[in-house]
Each structure stands twice: as structure tokens, then as C-alpha cells.
Write a protein that holds these residues in place. Sequence first.
Motif, PDB file in Angstrom:
ATOM      1  N   UNK A  53      70.702  -7.583   7.639  1.00  0.00           N
ATOM      2  CA  UNK A  53      69.370  -7.499   8.250  1.00  0.00           C
ATOM      3  C   UNK A  53      68.453  -6.607   7.415  1.00  0.00           C
ATOM      4  N   UNK A  54      68.999  -5.504   6.954  1.00  0.00           N
ATOM      5  CA  UNK A  54      68.187  -4.629   6.105  1.00  0.00           C
ATOM      6  C   UNK A  54      67.835  -5.332   4.802  1.00  0.00           C
ATOM      7  N   UNK A  55      68.824  -6.041   4.253  1.00  0.00           N
ATOM      8  CA  UNK A  55      68.564  -6.757   2.999  1.00  0.00           C
ATOM      9  C   UNK A  55      67.526  -7.858   3.221  1.00  0.00           C
ATOM     10  N   UNK A  56      67.605  -8.548   4.350  1.00  0.00           N
ATOM     11  CA  UNK A  56      66.619  -9.588   4.654  1.00  0.00           C
ATOM     12  C   UNK A  56      65.218  -9.023   4.780  1.00  0.00           C
ATOM     13  N   UNK A  57      65.123  -7.879   5.431  1.00  0.00           N
ATOM     14  CA  UNK A  57      63.805  -7.237   5.551  1.00  0.00           C
ATOM     15  C   UNK A  57      63.261  -6.862   4.182  1.00  0.00           C
ATOM     16  N   UNK A  58      64.092  -6.275   3.342  1.00  0.00           N
ATOM     17  CA  UNK A  58      63.629  -5.803   2.035  1.00  0.00           C
ATOM     18  C   UNK A  58      63.261  -6.967   1.115  1.00  0.00           C
ATOM     19  N   UNK A  59      63.994  -8.074   1.200  1.00  0.00           N
ATOM     20  CA  UNK A  59      63.649  -9.251   0.400  1.00  0.00           C
ATOM     21  C   UNK A  59      62.283  -9.795   0.811  1.00  0.00           C
ATOM     22  N   UNK A  60      62.076  -9.941   2.120  1.00  0.00           N
ATOM     23  CA  UNK A  60      60.780 -10.405   2.594  1.00  0.00           C
ATOM     24  C   UNK A  60      59.674  -9.423   2.263  1.00  0.00           C
ATOM     25  N   UNK A  61      59.988  -8.143   2.382  1.00  0.00           N
ATOM     26  CA  UNK A  61      58.996  -7.095   2.105  1.00  0.00           C
ATOM     27  C   UNK A  61      58.560  -7.122   0.643  1.00  0.00           C
ATOM     28  N   UNK A  62      59.533  -7.289  -0.255  1.00  0.00           N
ATOM     29  CA  UNK A  62      59.198  -7.371  -1.674  1.00  0.00           C
ATOM     30  C   UNK A  62      58.268  -8.549  -1.950  1.00  0.00           C
ATOM     31  N   UNK A  63      58.594  -9.694  -1.371  1.00  0.00           N
ATOM     32  CA  UNK A  63      57.743 -10.880  -1.548  1.00  0.00           C
ATOM     33  C   UNK A  63      56.344 -10.619  -1.017  1.00  0.00           C
ATOM     34  N   UNK A  64      56.241 -10.004   0.158  1.00  0.00           N
ATOM     35  CA  UNK A  64      54.938  -9.729   0.752  1.00  0.00           C
ATOM     36  C   UNK A  64      54.110  -8.751  -0.053  1.00  0.00           C
ATOM     37  N   UNK A  65      54.737  -7.690  -0.540  1.00  0.00           N
ATOM     38  CA  UNK A  65      54.012  -6.699  -1.349  1.00  0.00           C
ATOM     39  C   UNK A  65      53.423  -7.356  -2.584  1.00  0.00           C
ATOM     40  N   UNK A  66      54.246  -8.140  -3.276  1.00  0.00           N
ATOM     41  CA  UNK A  66      53.784  -8.781  -4.509  1.00  0.00           C
ATOM     42  C   UNK A  66      52.712  -9.814  -4.225  1.00  0.00           C
ATOM     43  N   UNK A  67      52.873 -10.550  -3.117  1.00  0.00           N
ATOM     44  CA  UNK A  67      51.879 -11.590  -2.818  1.00  0.00           C
ATOM     45  C   UNK A  67      50.529 -10.976  -2.449  1.00  0.00           C
ATOM     46  N   UNK A  68      50.513 -10.001  -1.575  1.00  0.00           N
ATOM     47  CA  UNK A  68      49.241  -9.368  -1.200  1.00  0.00           C
ATOM     48  C   UNK A  68      48.607  -8.674  -2.395  1.00  0.00           C
ATOM     49  N   UNK A  69      49.418  -8.044  -3.226  1.00  0.00           N
ATOM     50  CA  UNK A  69      48.873  -7.378  -4.405  1.00  0.00           C
ATOM     51  C   UNK A  69      48.213  -8.356  -5.360  1.00  0.00           C
ATOM     52  N   UNK A  70      48.788  -9.563  -5.490  1.00  0.00           N
ATOM     53  CA  UNK A  70      48.209 -10.568  -6.374  1.00  0.00           C
ATOM     54  C   UNK A  70      47.057 -11.315  -5.748  1.00  0.00           C
ATOM     55  N   UNK A  71      47.218 -11.739  -4.501  1.00  0.00           N
ATOM     56  CA  UNK A  71      46.179 -12.519  -3.834  1.00  0.00           C
ATOM     57  C   UNK A  71      44.929 -11.692  -3.583  1.00  0.00           C
ATOM     58  N   UNK A  72      45.099 -10.426  -3.271  1.00  0.00           N
ATOM     59  CA  UNK A  72      43.963  -9.565  -2.916  1.00  0.00           C
ATOM     60  C   UNK A  72      43.726  -8.486  -3.976  1.00  0.00           C
ATOM     61  N   UNK A  73      43.972  -8.829  -5.224  1.00  0.00           N
ATOM     62  CA  UNK A  73      43.750  -7.861  -6.308  1.00  0.00           C
ATOM     63  C   UNK A  73      42.311  -7.374  -6.346  1.00  0.00           C
ATOM     64  N   UNK A  74      41.398  -8.184  -5.791  1.00  0.00           N
ATOM     65  CA  UNK A  74      39.977  -7.835  -5.804  1.00  0.00           C
ATOM     66  C   UNK A  74      39.679  -6.576  -4.991  1.00  0.00           C
ATOM     67  N   UNK A  75      40.588  -6.170  -4.104  1.00  0.00           N
ATOM     68  CA  UNK A  75      40.382  -4.929  -3.344  1.00  0.00           C
ATOM     69  C   UNK A  75      40.216  -3.762  -4.305  1.00  0.00           C
ATOM     70  N   UNK A  76      41.045  -3.746  -5.340  1.00  0.00           N
ATOM     71  CA  UNK A  76      40.958  -2.679  -6.340  1.00  0.00           C
ATOM     72  C   UNK A  76      39.619  -2.736  -7.068  1.00  0.00           C
ATOM     73  N   UNK A  77      39.183  -3.935  -7.450  1.00  0.00           N
ATOM     74  CA  UNK A  77      37.926  -4.069  -8.188  1.00  0.00           C
ATOM     75  C   UNK A  77      36.735  -3.613  -7.351  1.00  0.00           C
ATOM     76  N   UNK A  78      36.716  -4.038  -6.095  1.00  0.00           N
ATOM     77  CA  UNK A  78      35.592  -3.700  -5.212  1.00  0.00           C
ATOM     78  C   UNK A  78      35.510  -2.197  -4.995  1.00  0.00           C
ATOM     79  N   UNK A  79      36.636  -1.574  -4.639  1.00  0.00           N
ATOM     80  CA  UNK A  79      36.620  -0.150  -4.349  1.00  0.00           C
ATOM     81  C   UNK A  79      36.405   0.675  -5.615  1.00  0.00           C
ATOM     82  N   UNK A  80      36.883   0.168  -6.750  1.00  0.00           N
ATOM     83  CA  UNK A  80      36.669   0.880  -7.999  1.00  0.00           C
ATOM     84  C   UNK A  80      35.216   0.894  -8.419  1.00  0.00           C
TER      85      UNK A  80
END
Length: 552
Positions: A53-80
Amino acid sequence: MWAAAGLSAGLLELPFPLAGPLPAWRSIFAWFALIPLLWALLSPACTGRPRPLRRGFLLGYLCGILWYGGNCYWVRDVMGQYGDMPLGAPTLLLVAFSLYLGLYFGLFGFALVLVRKATGSTRLALVAAPFLWVAMELAAARITSFPWDQLGYSQVDNGILNQLAPWTGVYGISFVLMAANALITDVFALPTQALSPGQPGWRLHVLLSGKVRALGMCFFGFVAGGFHASPPKPAPTATAVLVQPNLDVAGDNRWARPGQWESHIADFKRLADEQCKTYIAGIPQTGAPQGEVVCPPYATHPDLIVWPESPAPFVEADARFQQALVGIARQEQTPLVVGTLGEDFSAEEQTWHTYNSALIVGADGARVGRYDKIHLVPFGEYIPFQHLLFFAHKLTGQVSTFSRGDAHKVFRLNGHSYGVFICYEAVFADEVREFAQLGAEVLVNISDDGWYGDTSAPWQHLNMARMRAIENRRWILRDTNNGVTAVIDPYGRVRQSIPRHAVDALPANYGFRSDITFYTAHDDVFAYLCVLLSFIGIAWSARKLLRQKIAA
């Protein structure tokens, strides 16, 4: 296993706009992007080792972190660029943003592995996957109020699949896509389980085997090719002029120097009078052909003039501003929808409240009403959790502090009902539908996407607005400060637009509809049903797993 989760995150970036409009063919990636993640979560390498269960959470979490970071990279540009943040802070903000929202993917991974461990059946877990995914998307929309680029938006150009939207909203499309990913995972990616009668899941095994799975694959292949389908093309019956002033959001927009106010207002007036001109018959930057509005030899008057949300110093109480609107409305004999700052004094609080507003003026120059934006942009129009994030004002120096509006409103103009929503509100399907439910026959979306620059965000924003048109079967007049200014028909097709980053005006042809879709009438009932079934499945799985541990 960890690489597979990262691969899913990368593949999941592709069916969404990256730094320009999305080519329709790239939407196909949504049909298999999540297969590596599902394989990683349900393979013996995860479920057959300690602490799955912990491994399942961490696998999904890794995917989510990378996806949000890539899909919403513009957050960094806007705030910068606009947040007055110290060096490195915008990157840290994007990381924190991705770590926070990635938790939803982690919960999905946890729940999927929980079902697998409790039932002992990979196929039952795969059947549960679409329900769990939709529940996760609804949680992100309701709890953290950030339903950005949900999976179903990738199919906005799929003329077959997006017919679900008037019934289920975008969530029904997400459901089908995850079901397709789960089916392909079952057929090709995971080992076949040999089950005999009496074992858990053997009936489901029979159902999903052989010809049934082949038919399922054929069905999803048919639907995946839906971007070649051509939806109906309703004829427009009205005209509008959508003004795109292209003001620099980072510039000095006080217009305080002598003659500056008069010069800018003259530009707005000139643009409001541009009814006969060329336009793009589709989405900008896609090679769409040019169209042209040819006016008759006699004087004509549009049914509506729209000024967008912009950094212009338009304040409702400003006498010069009021005079300009009255003059334009009477000269053009046309009602106006104008982005402005609204102000009201609260006698109870003994303070003024400022709103991000749309002011509606009749053809006679009289004030018809005002819509105040309800859903504000966090860290852009207000600081969330101000008592906890007391330091945020120092990091985001240009953040405005607006008050929230408290009511969805519909305005009657020229015998028809208009609903107006502002910028970020376009991503909230449950709120936009309220305008159609209240009787709006056409929707007007004013926005200032200048803050996003040349990132993926303006194109992502456009596609989400297009889905609102499909869900409610309404024309949408989308007027922005610097693009994408467009006319969207009730089937999500961009019928007209003008280039981005240009001082221009769009001669918009649109129509009216008064029918109510199932989604408009009943909201996210499908998504809530998925949440209910997910809760039941998770509770049952947790209880069974707990009993198994106690018995052991």
C-alpha cells in the motif's frame, strides 16, 4: 517500476497543449498513457512485496508530482515574472504546488493496490480503476479547487467521445479513457490469471476474456478515432464585436499622463466599430483558413460589444469611464459587456470591497447590472489561508486582494439572456452550468491570459472553455486581452478567432439556445456516483484486508 510511473507522467503530458494549440492526433496518447502506471501498481513487484500500500501510494505520488510539474510549469513562469519573488522562489513554489496536488495521484495508487490486495484479483482492481480515477478528479476539483486539465479535456476534439459531456460532464470522458487504459493493461501488460469456478473474480475473468475483450478493444479503437468525426454545425443568428486590446500586463496601465486616457479610449472605440474584416476560421496557429465578414452597404449594428478582463484602469465609479461607455453604447446602438473593477461599501463592515467584475450596459447607455467574479485565482487575486501564509504577501508583491462575488447572474439584452463568467471560472464546470440553468442562451467569457505569456496555459484554458460549451450546448463568446479571443459553438468547435498578441477585434457570429442538457440540469451526478462506489469499494477492501491480517 518507478521508471514506469515516470513514463506515465511523461506520456500524460502529450495529449494536452504544451506551448501551442494541441494537434488532434496527439489526443490518442490519453488512451494508453496510464498503462505503465497501472502495470507498476498491479504487478507482483508492487503487490507481492512487503508494504504494497505504501509502495502503491508512492508510485502514484511520483507520477502525480511529475505530471503536475510538467503540465503546470507555467506557474513558475508567472510567479517569476509577476510575483516579485526572490530568486529561486518561483521554482520552489512549483515544486510545492506539484508535491501538494500530486497527493491525489498517490491516493489513487493507494486505493487501487488496496482493492487488488483485498480481492486478490488484478481484474477487479482494473474494473475499479475508472471509478477511483473520477473520484480523484472530483476531489481535486472540490477540495483544492484546481480541476486543471482533467484527463477528459484531452478529447475536446473527439467528436464521438465528447458527446458524453452533455450527460456526464468531462468526468464521463475521463472514465472512458481510464477504462481503455485498464482494458489494454489487462490484455497486454499483465500476466493472465488462471481462475477456476468458485475462486474470487472468476465470473469477471470469463466476462473479460476472449471475444468480449476483443470487442472492447474494437470499441475503444472506434471511439479513439472520433477526432475525425464532424459534429453538427449550427448556423449563427447574431453578431458581436470582441475587442482584444493587447495591453501589457506588466506595463504602466494607470494612463495618468496627459492625453493617455483619451488615446486608449479612442482605441477601444475604434476596435468596437470593426465589424467588417477578416478572421481565422478556426484556432490560431493551426493553419486554419481565413474568413471575412462582408458588411452590406448600409449601416449595421452588432448585437453585443465585449471588452475583456484587462489591466486597463477601468473602475465602475469613474465618471470618465461611465461617460465613455454611455457614448459608445448610444453611438453603436449596442449593449456592452465590459471587464472592470466593481466597488461596494459595506455598511456592516464599514469598509469598501473591490471586485473583479463584468459591467453590463444597455444600448441606451443605462447600467443593466454587474457580475462579480466568484471563483478567484489563488495567489493572483487573493492569498489563501492568510493567517497561516502570513509571509505570502512579501513573496507575491503584485497579488491583488479582491472580494468574492456571491451570485451567478443572467442579464437580459435585446430579448435574449446572457451569462458572463470571468477568466479562471472557465475551468469550473459545476459553476458555469449554473448560468445555463438560470436561463442563459449564450455564454460570455472575458479573460486576461496575458499573465501566462507564451506558455501552454492559454491553450489549456481555451480547451477547458470549449468543454463548457459542449457540456451545456451553448455558444461561448470568449474575449481576452491578448488571445485566444474566439467564438466557440455548442459542439466545442472554434468557429472564429484572431491572432494572439495583436491589437485587434473579432467580428463574432454566434447564436442562441435555450434547451437544457442533462449535465446542466443535474450537475456532477455521474462523478458523485463514482465517488460513492469508490468509497464503498475502498471501505469493503479495507475491512476485508484488516480481517485477513487479524486472521493471520
